[in-house]
Every structure is written in structure tokens, then in C-alpha cells.
Enzyme design. Structure first.
Site, PDB file in Angstrom:
ATOM      1  N   GLU A 212      -6.450   0.217 -20.334  1.00 31.68           N
ATOM      2  CA  GLU A 212      -7.776  -0.231 -20.765  1.00 31.68           C
ATOM      3  C   GLU A 212      -8.346   0.652 -21.880  1.00 31.68           C
ATOM      4  O   GLU A 212      -9.397   1.258 -21.734  1.00 31.68           O
ATOM      5  CB  GLU A 212      -8.724  -0.222 -19.552  1.00 31.68           C
ATOM      6  CG  GLU A 212      -8.253  -1.155 -18.459  1.00 31.68           C
ATOM      7  CD  GLU A 212      -9.154  -1.177 -17.235  1.00 31.68           C
ATOM      8  OE1 GLU A 212      -9.284  -2.238 -16.623  1.00 31.68           O
ATOM      9  OE2 GLU A 212      -9.731  -0.124 -16.873  1.00 31.68           O
TER      10      GLU A 212
ATOM     11  N   ASP B 225     -12.228  10.360 -15.681  1.00 31.49           N
ATOM     12  CA  ASP B 225     -12.547   8.996 -16.124  1.00 31.49           C
ATOM     13  C   ASP B 225     -13.883   9.025 -16.864  1.00 31.49           C
ATOM     14  O   ASP B 225     -14.457  10.100 -17.094  1.00 31.49           O
ATOM     15  CB  ASP B 225     -12.562   8.019 -14.936  1.00 31.49           C
ATOM     16  CG  ASP B 225     -12.087   6.634 -15.344  1.00 31.49           C
ATOM     17  OD1 ASP B 225     -12.697   6.065 -16.264  1.00 31.49           O
ATOM     18  OD2 ASP B 225     -11.116   6.138 -14.756  1.00 31.49           O
TER      19      ASP B 225
ATOM     20  N   HIS C  14     -10.849   5.791 -21.057  1.00 28.32           N
ATOM     21  CA  HIS C  14     -11.427   6.346 -19.818  1.00 28.32           C
ATOM     22  C   HIS C  14     -11.720   7.845 -19.967  1.00 28.32           C
ATOM     23  O   HIS C  14     -11.435   8.643 -19.092  1.00 28.32           O
ATOM     24  CB  HIS C  14     -10.491   6.092 -18.627  1.00 28.32           C
ATOM     25  CG  HIS C  14     -10.461   4.658 -18.192  1.00 28.32           C
ATOM     26  ND1 HIS C  14     -11.484   4.071 -17.489  1.00 28.32           N
ATOM     27  CD2 HIS C  14      -9.532   3.680 -18.376  1.00 28.32           C
ATOM     28  CE1 HIS C  14     -11.185   2.787 -17.237  1.00 28.32           C
ATOM     29  NE2 HIS C  14     -10.013   2.538 -17.774  1.00 28.32           N
TER      30      HIS C  14
HETATM   31  C1  TNX Z   1      -8.701  -1.393 -13.269  1.00 29.92           C
HETATM   32  S1  TNX Z   1      -6.000  -0.202 -12.613  1.00 29.92           S
HETATM   33  C2  TNX Z   1      -8.622  -0.056 -13.623  1.00 29.92           C
HETATM   34  C3  TNX Z   1      -9.540   0.916 -12.999  1.00 29.92           C
HETATM   35  C4  TNX Z   1     -10.551   0.244 -12.111  1.00 29.92           C
HETATM   36  C5  TNX Z   1      -9.875  -0.835 -11.308  1.00 29.92           C
HETATM   37  C6  TNX Z   1     -10.749  -1.510 -10.308  1.00 29.92           C
HETATM   38  C7  TNX Z   1      -6.338   0.446 -13.942  1.00 29.92           C
HETATM   39  C8  TNX Z   1      -5.209   0.996 -14.627  1.00 29.92           C
HETATM   40  N1  TNX Z   1      -7.604   0.437 -14.403  1.00 29.92           N
HETATM   41  O1  TNX Z   1     -10.140   1.701 -13.994  1.00 29.92           O
HETATM   42  O2  TNX Z   1     -11.150   1.194 -11.306  1.00 29.92           O
HETATM   43  O3  TNX Z   1      -9.359  -1.805 -12.174  1.00 29.92           O
HETATM   44  O4  TNX Z   1      -9.985  -2.298  -9.420  1.00 29.92           O
END
Ligand code: TNX
Length: 552
Positions: free
Chosen positions: A334, A200, A270
Site C-alpha cells: 500500500e 506504521d 506506512h
Molecule cells: C491491509 S495487509 C493492510 C494493513 C491493514 C489491514 C487491515 C497489508 C499488507 N496492509 O495495513 O491493517 O489491511 O485488514
């Protein structure tokens, strides 16, 4: 005469007390077996005279037998030896593990307890292992010379084949022993998939021989923000990673417990830790810094460069050597596309591969789809399948990709309608990094939100909106433990226990067999086992009168 009566009474009292003190197993464990039929006959007495039989020459069954022996000794102090044998006459007086191909589901188990012996059968060693877990959980906890196993048939079969837990070892790093204990906890609960988040923005945690800087540089950050992205950074260098030998050791440990580890290499977003190690993988060329904050970072992989695609393939070559899992998780969540909008190489790629924006789907969203498809095809050639977060549904990725539905259950339902296989892991209620109560003042810091034990228990992975012919696409569910705010092992355990028990029960039982009050009545005995192993758990979740949310 008076004296004699007194003596007899005292003797009788002693016998009754002694009988009452012989502890008995209780098969009403968590998850509840589908069948518990009492047999009207005397009970089986478990003592150190009993042996555990397993089929000669079967290594998996041998390991199952020695694990059962270890569990019984852990919980009751009674030591049982194991013995290879195929002779049914040897079953008398003993516990026997044997394979029975007539039992349909490979993960189903059947336990028969009579005064003459205990038989655990299943069609595969995995099913035997689940039977062993049920027997283990039924045992009283303490130090006893004898335990009574009431005569009964006890059988169960999981509703879902995918019963997952996730662990983020990036935001905070946890070493081999902690991961193994997490696997132990999963095994006790009948869970069978560990989704292991290894890379990440805040760190790269898996050794890749071809790119040593990933861990040498990308494995370390210079400090970590305090609290929820406060302006204060602790300034303490933080990091760590798993060597390939450690990974192999953990994968083997999991396999011995019938748990498949699915690694996640999150891409194209990430990725700041990798960019810091190899800045040429980004659109701007950096410099980058392994991130000490939480959230979504704008810097992602530059997919306009062939070099980046090759890098990802090289990394995956090593990852698939380490993890025998059919699935590799390639993230996809994301992933802001602002850098791609301004990057001449990414824009050139869009032209070269003939991408055109379609309605709500921007050219850059479709570029993520193109990139994902490249990687998907590469992995398919190597005999693997991909899982990606539900953002992939917006990028035209083909339906052989399995979708992990995290932004609620709705994206998963949409994915299933389109023909994707789906794993349900919605933030509500399956994010175990969220609070377990809305009364948070006395809780360890969590991400936010509120997912109570009851909310987890009541979750139904197969949403009503799915027609009958699409329901088989819901493979199961998983709870996620992101660790931005989880810094040590007791906190890991606190976040997942006892919520993992509720998740396990909804994944094993048919919905009509679930009963929350009954589950809560069975939970304290499971918690006795947590205590025995010194696992941390949220004790308040057990209290009946003090539910954590008004509507619960
Ligand atoms: C969203 S769930 C994210 C993570 C974070 C999390 C915290 C996801 C696919 N991405 O990178 O750690 O929320 O709850």
C-alpha cells in the site's frame, strides 16, 4: 448375610466410582498427532513421585523439562521435579526427554507411554517441545493426585516449516506482558513464527538509539478516529513503544518457546510516524502528523534522497542487532506513488538509475523496486533475507525475496511460479481482524469481512494451479491480526481463539488427514485449557448446530 452383601456391594461401588474418577489423558489433541497407537498393556500413573529426566548438561532440554513440569502443575496440580541424567535405568517410573538423531524432521516428536515410563524423543529440543505440548494438551484440567496416561505411541511431524501468527502493535499498542501471553498461546498451538508489526502511519513502536525522535515523537498520536474512520476523533493522546531491552526480553521469551520473531519495518509506505519525527525523510518536507485515521496515506518516504536510504539502513542496523531471525520483513504494501510523481528528487533518481516504465509497470513502481533492492542487498550483506508483501511482485524484485501473499492466494501462487518462496496469508480466510461470523450484531467491532472457523480450517496453502516442482516454494501460512479495531488484550484473544486452533491443524496435518467434525469434537478440551489460563475466546464458534455462515 444380607448385611454382608450390602457392605460388599457398597465397597464395590466405591471402588468402581474411585476408578472412574481417576482422570485419563486423551492424546486426540489439536493439532491431531499423526500416529496414536494404543499399546495393550497397563497404563502409566502420573503422580508427584515421578521425575522429569533430561540429558545432563543440555540447557535447552533443562528448560524444556522445567516447562513441562510447569504445564503439568498448571493443569493437574501435580508437581514433578526435574533431574539431569543420562542413565536409561533412571527412566523407570519417570518421564524422560531425550534427543534421538534418527528422527528426521527436527520439529517431529515421538512419545511412548508404557507402564514403566513416558519417553519423549525428537532430534532437536524444538521437537521435544512439540511433544511436550501434545502431552500437556492431553491432560485433564483440574486438581488431581493421579492422572492415568494410557499406554500408547503418539507421534507427529508438521506439514509446514513456517507456521505463523502476526500481531500489529502499532494501531493499538500492547505491552510486554500481552506479547508474551500471545507467544504462550502460540506455543500451545505449535506455532513457530511471530510476525511483529512495529511501525506504521499511526505510531513507531521500536526504540532506535540513533533516531530517538522516532519513538519520542513518532510513538504518539494526538487522537484516534472513532469507528471505521468516522469524522469523530477521540482527541486522546495515545501511544507507547518497546525499549530495546524489552524487545530483547521478548525475543528471548519467544526463543525459549521455539518461536522466531520476524520484525516488520514497513517501507516506503506506512511511514507517517517516522515522517512526523523527521520530516526531511518525506518528499514535501511536511509538516506531518502521526495519523489518527486508518487506511492508506499518500505521504511515504522520499527515496530520491540519499539521506532517506541511509536512514533506513541505520534503522535496520539496530533492528538486526535486536532480532536474530534470518528474515526481516520490509513491508512494501500500500505505497501510493503520487508524491514521487511530483517530487523532483524522486524523478531525478528515476533518471539517474536508468528506470523506464515497462508496460503496466510505471517508472514509480520500478522506483519502489529499485529502493527495495537497495535495502535487500544491504540486508543480504548482513546475512539476512527479506520478506515483503505481494505488492513487491509488481516491482521487479529478485526472487530471493520471500513474498507474503495477502491479497488472496493468487499473488502467492504467481510468486511461486516465478521462483519466490511464499508465505500464504490471504485476507480470506486468514485475516483474524475480520469477523468470525456473518451475524455480526453481537460481535466486538472488527475490520469487516467474515472468516469463520470452518473457512480457516478448510484453507489449503498449496493451490492446485501450482505444478509439483513449484510447491516447495510455499513455506507455510500465517494469520494476521491487525489492530485498528482491537484495543485490549481480551479482544486480541477473542479474535484469534479458536481460529488459531484451526490454522494450527491445517499447518500440522496432511490435507487428507483433516476432518472438520472430528476437529470440532476435539476442540472443547483445548478450550478447557484456554479457560484454565483465563484466555478469552469466541465460545459461539464451538457450537455445532449454529454455524456462522450458511454455506459452512
Ligand atoms: C491491509 S495487509 C493492510 C494493513 C491493514 C489491514 C487491515 C497489508 C499488507 N496492509 O495495513 O491493517 O489491511 O485488514
Amino acid at each position: 448375610m444380607k448385611h454382608l452383601i450390602m457392605t460388599c456391594l457398597m465397597a464395590a461401588t466405591l471402588v468402581v466410582t474411585a476408578m472412574a474418577q481417576v482422570p485419563r489423558a486423551d492424546y486426540r489433541v489439536v493439532p491431531l498427532p499423526d500416529v496414536i497407537n494404543g499399546i495393550k498393556s497397563a497404563d502409566f500413573k502420573l503422580t508427584d513421585q515421578c521425575l522429569i529426566n533430561y540429558p545432563t548438561g543440555n540447557r535447552d532440554m533443562e528448560r524444556n523439562a522445567s516447562m513441562l513440569s510447569g504445564y503439568i502443575e498448571d493443569l493437574t496440580g501435580i508437581h514433578l521435579s526435574t533431574r539431569p541424567t543420562l542413565a536409561s535405568k533412571d527412566r523407570t517410573g519417570n518421564i524422560s526427554l531425550f534427543l534421538d538423531p534418527k528422527i528426521g524432521n527436527g520439529e517431529a516428536y515421538n512419545i511412548v507411554v508404557t507402564p514403566r515410563g513416558v519417553e519423549i524423543s525428537a532430534s532437536t529440543p524444538a521437537g521435544i517441545f512439540y511433544g511436550i505440548q501434545v502431552l500437556r494438551k492431553s491432560l485433564p484440567v483440574g486438581a488431581f493426585p493421579v492422572v492415568i496416561l494410557p499406554a500408547a505411541q503418539v507421534a507427529g511431524s508438521p506439514r509446514f516449516g513456517y507456521r505463523g501468527m502476526h500481531l500489529d502493535c502499532v494501531r493499538h499498542f500492547f505491552g510486554v506482558e500481552t506479547v508474551k501471553r500471545y507467544l504462550d498461546i502460540m506455543a500451545l498451538h505449535g506455532m513457530n513464527r511471530l510476525h511483529w508489526h512495529l511501525t506504521d502511519d499511526q505510531g513507531w513502536r521500536v526504540e532506535i538509539k540513533k533516531y530517538p525522535r522516532l519513538t519520542e515523537v513518532g510513538g504518539w498520536r494526538n487522537g484516534t478516529t472513532l469507528g471505521h474512520n468516522s469524522p469523530v476523533n477521540d482527541g486522546i493522546r495515545y501511544g507507547g513503544y518497546f525499549t530495546q531491552d524489552e524487545i530483547r526480553d521478548i525475543v528471548r521469551y519467544a526463543a525459549d518457546r521455539y518461536i522466531t520473531i520476524i520484525p516488520e519495518i514497513d517501507m516506503p509506505g506506512h511511514m507517517v510516524a517516522a515522517l512526523t519525527a523527521y520530516p526531511e525523510l518525506g518528499c514535501t518536507g511536511g509538516p506531518y502528523e502521526v495519523w489518527g485515521m486508518w487506511g492508506v496515506h499518500d505521504d511515504i518516504l522520499c527515496v530520491g534522497k540519499d539521506h532517506t536510504i541511509q536512514f533506513v539502513k541505520d534503522v535496520l542496523d539496530e533492528v538486526i542487532q535486536l532480532f536474530p531471525s534470518d528474515y526481516i520483513h520490509i513491508g512494501g504494501d500500500e505505497s501510493p506513488r503520487v508524491r514521487w510523481q511530483d517530487c523532483p528528487r524522486c524523478q531525478q533518481r528515476i533518471k539517474d538509475v536508468g528506470i523506464h516504465a515497462e508496460g503496466k509497470k510505471s517508472a514509480e513502481a520500478l522506483l519502489q523496486g529499485w529502493f527495495t533492492t537497495q535495502i535487500q542487498q544491504y540486508l543480504v550483506e548482513k546475512g539476512k533475507r527479506i520478506i515483503g508483501w505481494d505488492e513487491l511482485l509488481g516491482c521487479e524484485v529478485d526472487t530471493s525475496a520471500t513474498i507474503m501473499s495477502w491479497r488472496g492466494a493468487e499473488p502467492g501462487a504467481q510468486g511461486a511460479l516465478q521462483g519466490h518462496d511464499v508465505i500464504m496469508t490471504p485476507v480470506g480466510p486468514l485475516y483474524f481482524d475480520y469477523y468470525q461470523t456473518d451475524k455480526t450484531w453481537n460481535e466486538p467491532t472488527a475490520f469487516g469481512g467474515c472468516n469463520t472457523l470452518k473457512m480457516v480450517y478448510d484453507f489449503e496453502p498449496v493451490t492446485d494451479m501450482l505444478p509439483a516442482d513449484k510447491r516447495q516454494h510455499i513455506l507455510g501460512a500465517q494469520a494476521n491480526l491487525w489492530t485498528e479495531y482491537v484495543t485490549c488484550e481480551p479482544q486480541i484473544q477473542y479474535q484469534v481463539l479458536p481460529r488459531m486452533a484451526a490454522l494450527a491443524e491445517l499447518l500440522w496435518l496432511q490435507p487428507e488427514d483433516k476432518d472438520y467434525q472430528d476437529f470440532k469434537a476435539r476442540l472443547p478440551h483445548l478450550v478447557e485449557i484456554y479457560k484454565h489460563y483465563n484466555w478469552t475466546y469466541r465460545a459461539k464458534s464451538l457450537i455445532q448446530e449454529n454455524e456462522d455462515k450458511a454455506q459452512d
